[in-house]
Design a protein around this motif. Structure first.
Motif, PDB file in Angstrom:
ATOM      1  N   SER A 125       6.842 -15.838  -7.750  1.00  0.00           N
ATOM      2  CA  SER A 125       7.122 -15.583  -6.341  1.00  0.00           C
ATOM      3  C   SER A 125       6.922 -16.812  -5.466  1.00  0.00           C
ATOM      4  O   SER A 125       7.521 -16.924  -4.394  1.00  0.00           O
ATOM      5  CB  SER A 125       6.233 -14.441  -5.834  1.00  0.00           C
ATOM      6  OG  SER A 125       6.512 -13.236  -6.531  1.00  0.00           O
ATOM      7  N   LYS A 157       8.057  -7.844  -9.112  1.00  0.00           N
ATOM      8  CA  LYS A 157       6.773  -7.390  -8.570  1.00  0.00           C
ATOM      9  C   LYS A 157       6.823  -5.906  -8.232  1.00  0.00           C
ATOM     10  O   LYS A 157       5.886  -5.152  -8.536  1.00  0.00           O
ATOM     11  CB  LYS A 157       6.411  -8.194  -7.325  1.00  0.00           C
ATOM     12  CG  LYS A 157       5.061  -7.814  -6.721  1.00  0.00           C
ATOM     13  CD  LYS A 157       4.712  -8.723  -5.550  1.00  0.00           C
ATOM     14  CE  LYS A 157       3.340  -8.366  -4.982  1.00  0.00           C
ATOM     15  NZ  LYS A 157       2.955  -9.266  -3.865  1.00  0.00           N
ATOM     16  N   ASP A 189       0.872  -9.828 -13.884  1.00  0.00           N
ATOM     17  CA  ASP A 189       0.559 -10.025 -12.468  1.00  0.00           C
ATOM     18  C   ASP A 189       0.476 -11.511 -12.129  1.00  0.00           C
ATOM     19  O   ASP A 189       1.020 -11.971 -11.116  1.00  0.00           O
ATOM     20  CB  ASP A 189      -0.767  -9.352 -12.120  1.00  0.00           C
ATOM     21  CG  ASP A 189      -0.721  -7.836 -12.219  1.00  0.00           C
ATOM     22  OD1 ASP A 189       0.397  -7.296 -12.320  1.00  0.00           O
ATOM     23  OD2 ASP A 189      -1.789  -7.207 -12.193  1.00  0.00           O
ATOM     24  N   LYS A 190      -0.208 -12.260 -12.988  1.00  0.00           N
ATOM     25  CA  LYS A 190      -0.371 -13.692 -12.754  1.00  0.00           C
ATOM     26  C   LYS A 190       0.972 -14.422 -12.791  1.00  0.00           C
ATOM     27  O   LYS A 190       1.251 -15.280 -11.948  1.00  0.00           O
ATOM     28  CB  LYS A 190      -1.313 -14.265 -13.819  1.00  0.00           C
ATOM     29  CG  LYS A 190      -1.609 -15.746 -13.653  1.00  0.00           C
ATOM     30  CD  LYS A 190      -2.583 -16.235 -14.733  1.00  0.00           C
ATOM     31  CE  LYS A 190      -2.867 -17.728 -14.599  1.00  0.00           C
ATOM     32  NZ  LYS A 190      -3.815 -18.205 -15.647  1.00  0.00           N
ATOM     33  N   LYS A 233       1.406 -16.176   0.968  1.00  0.00           N
ATOM     34  CA  LYS A 233       1.616 -17.229  -0.005  1.00  0.00           C
ATOM     35  C   LYS A 233       3.031 -17.772   0.164  1.00  0.00           C
ATOM     36  O   LYS A 233       3.889 -17.108   0.742  1.00  0.00           O
ATOM     37  CB  LYS A 233       1.440 -16.706  -1.432  1.00  0.00           C
ATOM     38  CG  LYS A 233       0.062 -16.125  -1.724  1.00  0.00           C
ATOM     39  CD  LYS A 233       0.008 -15.553  -3.132  1.00  0.00           C
ATOM     40  CE  LYS A 233      -1.341 -14.943  -3.427  1.00  0.00           C
ATOM     41  NZ  LYS A 233      -1.388 -14.347  -4.795  1.00  0.00           N
ATOM     42  N   TYR A 269       4.021  -4.901 -10.980  1.00  0.00           N
ATOM     43  CA  TYR A 269       2.761  -5.440 -10.478  1.00  0.00           C
ATOM     44  C   TYR A 269       1.726  -4.326 -10.346  1.00  0.00           C
ATOM     45  O   TYR A 269       2.021  -3.245  -9.815  1.00  0.00           O
ATOM     46  CB  TYR A 269       2.975  -6.120  -9.138  1.00  0.00           C
ATOM     47  CG  TYR A 269       1.919  -7.138  -8.778  1.00  0.00           C
ATOM     48  CD1 TYR A 269       2.053  -8.466  -9.166  1.00  0.00           C
ATOM     49  CD2 TYR A 269       0.792  -6.774  -8.044  1.00  0.00           C
ATOM     50  CE1 TYR A 269       1.092  -9.411  -8.850  1.00  0.00           C
ATOM     51  CE2 TYR A 269      -0.172  -7.715  -7.715  1.00  0.00           C
ATOM     52  CZ  TYR A 269      -0.017  -9.030  -8.116  1.00  0.00           C
ATOM     53  OH  TYR A 269      -0.968  -9.958  -7.804  1.00  0.00           O
ATOM     54  N   ASP A 316       3.004 -13.634  -9.615  1.00  0.00           N
ATOM     55  CA  ASP A 316       2.511 -14.446  -8.493  1.00  0.00           C
ATOM     56  C   ASP A 316       3.052 -15.861  -8.581  1.00  0.00           C
ATOM     57  O   ASP A 316       3.462 -16.455  -7.574  1.00  0.00           O
ATOM     58  CB  ASP A 316       0.977 -14.469  -8.489  1.00  0.00           C
ATOM     59  CG  ASP A 316       0.364 -13.165  -8.013  1.00  0.00           C
ATOM     60  OD1 ASP A 316       1.058 -12.407  -7.305  1.00  0.00           O
ATOM     61  OD2 ASP A 316      -0.811 -12.900  -8.357  1.00  0.00           O
TER      62      ASP A 316
END
Length: 535
Positions: free
Chosen positions: A474, A447, A467-468, A175, A451, A471
């Motif tokens: 990041s 994270k 977690d969302k 990503k 995470y 993401d």
């Protein structure tokens, strides 16, 4: 050599001292840039003059003591994380104490696309065996980290490494990750082919690129390293490093005062004042970090109740931890990151013992005849993993938790031994110094702590919303939005007591004998090639 220190350790039954040698080059870069920042220099090529102000070569021996001693020279081993700081192994990019980056084995880097990076390697780098460190060798080393290094999953998991040519390595991330280069600071480059050939022998016979090569290595006890002839970068002024692990801070202080050693790489609170009062020593401290108490939520049923976790946090007398245990060399905590940073919270956890006891009552934990709370026949009693640096804090925690009916059994271990225990989840509570600090990789650091499923999330905390958000953080390139997301994540984990934050402290500084010259002020506990022993 080290006679007073050894006597002190024997009298206290501590583990014998150990060595580490640390090496750095002077070259700074701002984060996420393709070239060194203006006004700074990249590592110089082999053959650069060492200077004319250095004393005789046979006097260039640095002796130092440290809490952390590698048990392996293989960079993929969990107990070898210190060897990069020791100047034995080297990463592509070095992390400065102020959380900026400087080129190392990587000469430069650039972000070609949101998920594609290109790293240009320093020319003429060889492993100690004489094998050339080219892009193929770097690719093999990083892939070996992915396969064997337990901490790699949270940093370079799912990353693809591609050889463009001999000096250029391309990196494909799953990503977009604007701070990806920061993740490379934790992975030392090594001769993976030689590691595969030697197997377990590579733990003692590693083939690396550092300018100090071990000549004597007893895992957990002793390391002596000598300067490498023909090193690719700045030629070191020091000819040899002799260091030992000193578990006792007072013993390290005595060794320094007696002249048995030149540096203490882990100055503790108890000894800091003594060092700072003595003009023979120069004391340097890195930026502060958040000291925390890990709770094994995954393993301990009681910690799965948010009320119990919050009660333990409320029970802390943080003023005592700051003014007493830390001798005032600490500040109130606000959250994961130290206060004052643009991505730190303004307000941290409360301390309220009455509220803590009320929460435990509500959770069904009632005081027994001995004062210890019980529920369904089980006592509210935990084992606390700690090591020498944190033992005063552990004792204070034991006393403070007793006030609310919680019993703590302190289980001290040797500092390096705690690494594997934490990774294996073999603890209930732990004063383990994986501490939130200033960073250029907000998403990466959060994270690794919070995470779901990551091995570095030692307590097993899990929240799909967190977690969302991690993401999202990041992959965010806008600094202002990064800060806002970081604060939102921190507020959630603070409210849920994912970790118990204790205080902010600039601990584990370094003390050098004033004869040690040219210490890098942005690599305070590391030995740089320019460092030498003066008169």
């Amino acid at each position: 050599m080290f006679t007073m220190l050894n006597k002190k350790l024997n009298r206290k039954s501590w583990t014998a001292l150990i060595i580490s040698a640390i090496i750095m080059l002077s070259a700074c870069s701002t984060p996420n840039t393709a070239v060194p920042a203006a006004g700074t220099a990249a590592p110089k090529s082999t053959g650069e003059a060492a200077g004319t102000n250095t004393p005789m070569a046979d006097q260039q021996v640095l002796k130092y003591v440290t809490l952390n001693m590698p048990r392996s020279l293989d960079p993929t081993n969990v107990d070898a994380q210190r060897i990069t700081s020791d100047g034995i192994a080297e990463p592509l990019v070095m992390l400065n104490d102020d959380a900026t980056l400087r080129p190392w084995l990587a000469k430069s880097w650039k972000n070609i696309e949101p998920t594609l990076w290109e790293v240009e390697l320093q020319p003429n780098v060889k492993f100690w065996s004489g094998v050339v460190m080219d892009a193929a060798a770097v690719k093999a080393a990083l892939e070996r980290h992915q396969k064997l290094n337990k901490r790699a999953s949270s940093q370079i998991g799912g990353v693809e490494f591609m050889v463009k040519d001999a000096t250029h390595l391309q990196i494909k991330t799953p990503k977009p990750d604007p701070a990806f280069i920061f993740k490379l600071t934790g992975f030392a480059i090594h001769n993976a082919a030689e590691a595969d050939r030697l197997g377990d022998k590579f733990n003692k016979e590693a083939d690396l690129t550092g300018f100090m090569k071990p000549t004597q290595f007893i895992p957990g006890e002793l390391l002596i390293a000598e300067a490498v002839a023909g090193y690719w970068g700045v030629q070191p002024k020091l000819k040899r490093v002799e260091a030992r692990l000193g578990s006792d801070g007072q013993a390290r202080l005595l060794a320094m005062k007696s002249g048995d050693t030149d540096a203490d790489m882990n100055v503790e609170v108890e000894q800091r004042i003594s060092y700072e009062k003595d003009k023979k020593f120069d004391v340097l401290y890195p930026p502060g970090s958040t000291r925390n108490l890990w709770l094994n939520i995954k393993k301990v049923p009681a910690f799965q109740d948010p009320k119990v976790r919050l009660a333990l946090s409320l029970a802390l007398d943080r003023k005592e931890l700051i003014d007493g245990v830390s001798r005032g060399f600490a500040e109130p905590v606000t959250g994961h990151f130290p206060k004052g940073l643009p991505y730190a919270l303004d307000k941290g956890p409360e301390s309220d013992r009455e509220k803590a006891m009320k929460l435990l009552d509500e959770a069904g934990w009632k005081p027994g005849a001995d004062g210890v709370r019980t529920k369904d026949g089980q006592k509210l009693q935990f084992k606390l993993l700690t090591y020498s640096f944190f033992q005063p804090t552990a004792v204070a925690l034991q006393s403070q938790f007793k006030e609310i009916g919680v019993t703590i059994d302190i289980e001290p271990v040797e500092t390096t031994a705690s690494n594997q225990l934490m990774l294996d989840g073999n603890f209930e509570m732990a004063t383990y110094c994986s501490c939130g600090s200033v960073t250029g990789d907000l998403g990466g650091q959060l994270k690794s702590y919070y995470y779901t499923g990551l091995v570095s999330n030692y307590g097993g905390y899990s929240n799909p919303e967190v977690d969302k958000l991690i993401d999202q953080l990041s992959a965010e390139f806008d600094a202002s939005k990064q800060n806002d997301l970081a604060k939102k994540i921190q507020q959630i984990v603070l409210d849920e007591t994912a970790i118990i934050y204790m205080y902010n402290s600039a601990s584990w500084g370094s003390a050098y004998n004033s004869k040690v010259k040219d210490v890098d002020k942005n690599l305070r506990t590391k030995i740089v090639p320019e460092m030498y022993i003066g008169k």
